[in-house]
Design a protein around this motif. Structure first.
Motif, PDB file in Angstrom:
ATOM      1  N   VAL A  73     -26.681  -8.246 -19.043  1.00  0.00           N
ATOM      2  CA  VAL A  73     -26.396  -9.318 -20.000  1.00  0.00           C
ATOM      3  C   VAL A  73     -27.656  -9.547 -20.822  1.00  0.00           C
ATOM      4  N   SER A  74     -27.558  -9.370 -22.135  1.00  0.00           N
ATOM      5  CA  SER A  74     -28.739  -9.595 -22.970  1.00  0.00           C
ATOM      6  C   SER A  74     -29.061 -11.084 -22.993  1.00  0.00           C
ATOM      7  N   LYS A  75     -30.312 -11.379 -23.174  1.00  0.00           N
ATOM      8  CA  LYS A  75     -30.763 -12.759 -23.218  1.00  0.00           C
ATOM      9  C   LYS A  75     -30.007 -13.537 -24.289  1.00  0.00           C
ATOM     10  N   GLY A  76     -29.776 -12.895 -25.421  1.00  0.00           N
ATOM     11  CA  GLY A  76     -29.102 -13.562 -26.527  1.00  0.00           C
ATOM     12  C   GLY A  76     -27.663 -13.937 -26.255  1.00  0.00           C
ATOM     13  N   THR A  77     -26.988 -13.209 -25.380  1.00  0.00           N
ATOM     14  CA  THR A  77     -25.578 -13.491 -25.108  1.00  0.00           C
ATOM     15  C   THR A  77     -25.406 -14.854 -24.461  1.00  0.00           C
ATOM     16  N   LEU A  78     -26.119 -15.114 -23.383  1.00  0.00           N
ATOM     17  CA  LEU A  78     -26.015 -16.426 -22.741  1.00  0.00           C
ATOM     18  C   LEU A  78     -26.558 -17.523 -23.657  1.00  0.00           C
ATOM     19  N   ASP A  79     -27.634 -17.237 -24.370  1.00  0.00           N
ATOM     20  CA  ASP A  79     -28.194 -18.230 -25.296  1.00  0.00           C
ATOM     21  C   ASP A  79     -27.172 -18.624 -26.351  1.00  0.00           C
ATOM     22  N   ALA A  80     -26.414 -17.641 -26.881  1.00  0.00           N
ATOM     23  CA  ALA A  80     -25.401 -17.932 -27.901  1.00  0.00           C
ATOM     24  C   ALA A  80     -24.318 -18.847 -27.331  1.00  0.00           C
ATOM     25  N   LEU A  81     -23.893 -18.582 -26.099  1.00  0.00           N
ATOM     26  CA  LEU A  81     -22.857 -19.406 -25.474  1.00  0.00           C
ATOM     27  C   LEU A  81     -23.373 -20.818 -25.188  1.00  0.00           C
ATOM     28  N   ILE A  82     -24.646 -20.920 -24.835  1.00  0.00           N
ATOM     29  CA  ILE A  82     -25.254 -22.239 -24.610  1.00  0.00           C
ATOM     30  C   ILE A  82     -25.369 -22.976 -25.946  1.00  0.00           C
ATOM     31  N   GLU A  83     -25.806 -22.262 -26.986  1.00  0.00           N
ATOM     32  CA  GLU A  83     -25.962 -22.894 -28.293  1.00  0.00           C
ATOM     33  C   GLU A  83     -24.625 -23.400 -28.843  1.00  0.00           C
ATOM     34  N   VAL A  84     -23.547 -22.631 -28.645  1.00  0.00           N
ATOM     35  CA  VAL A  84     -22.217 -23.050 -29.080  1.00  0.00           C
ATOM     36  C   VAL A  84     -21.765 -24.282 -28.284  1.00  0.00           C
ATOM     37  N   GLY A  85     -22.320 -24.441 -27.089  1.00  0.00           N
ATOM     38  CA  GLY A  85     -21.985 -25.609 -26.285  1.00  0.00           C
ATOM     39  C   GLY A  85     -20.895 -25.380 -25.261  1.00  0.00           C
ATOM     40  N   TRP A  86     -20.571 -24.107 -24.980  1.00  0.00           N
ATOM     41  CA  TRP A  86     -19.494 -23.811 -24.032  1.00  0.00           C
ATOM     42  C   TRP A  86     -20.003 -23.458 -22.635  1.00  0.00           C
ATOM     43  N   VAL A  87     -21.290 -23.116 -22.519  1.00  0.00           N
ATOM     44  CA  VAL A  87     -21.892 -22.765 -21.229  1.00  0.00           C
ATOM     45  C   VAL A  87     -23.164 -23.584 -21.077  1.00  0.00           C
TER      46      VAL A  87
END
Length: 150
Positions: A35-49
């Motif tokens: 899992v790339s660092k950006g993938t989880l960061d994107a989901l956190i930024e969207v507010g879903w994770v």
């Protein structure tokens, strides 16, 4: 309005939703790729994770789960409302040839051996992780096959 998420982000979101609380290593094990660092960061930024806590295991890895915004966006009252195997098959989203071999856990039955984070800890982790990823310029789809476990 949310930015269009990559296939990797959508797969990661599904793993988090069905397996929460879940660590990055557990997400990688389910998906079969790093899992790339950006993938989880994107989901956190969207507010879903969100970061939920730390697993009571060596290294105390961070655990992730979905948010209230995730539930609201997808019209769910709780993760228990996520579709199961039978629902996915009935909607034609799951091939009947794999229904007996695919592992889709019952939502909300993930390993629950975590030490919860308080809001300040979760916020601090998000800003540190997100800023690191921004500085690295990590692309959202920078994924490679997971290393086999020794």
């Amino acid at each position: 309005q949310h930015a269009k998420l990559s296939q990797a982000a959508l797969e990661t979101l599904a793993v988090v939703a069905y397996h929460q609380p879940v660590t990055r290593a557990e997400i990688e094990q389910v998906r079969g790729v790093a899992v790339s660092k950006g993938t989880l960061d994107a989901l956190i930024e969207v507010g879903w994770v969100r970061p939920r806590g730390r697993r009571r295991a060596p290294g105390k890895p961070l655990t992730y789960g979905t948010t209230e915004d995730f539930l609201l966006h997808f019209g769910l009252s709780s993760v228990d409302d996520l579709p199961g195997k039978a629902d996915l098959a009935a909607q034609g989203l799951l091939d009947s040839r794999v229904i007996d071999i695919i592992d889709i856990p019952t939502p909300g039955t993930g390993v629950d051996d975590e030490e919860p984070l308080d809001a300040a800890q979760a916020e601090a982790l998000f800003h540190t992780d997100f800023m690191d990823a921004a500085e690295d310029g990590a692309p959202l789809a920078d994924e490679k096959p997971a290393e086999p476990e020794a």
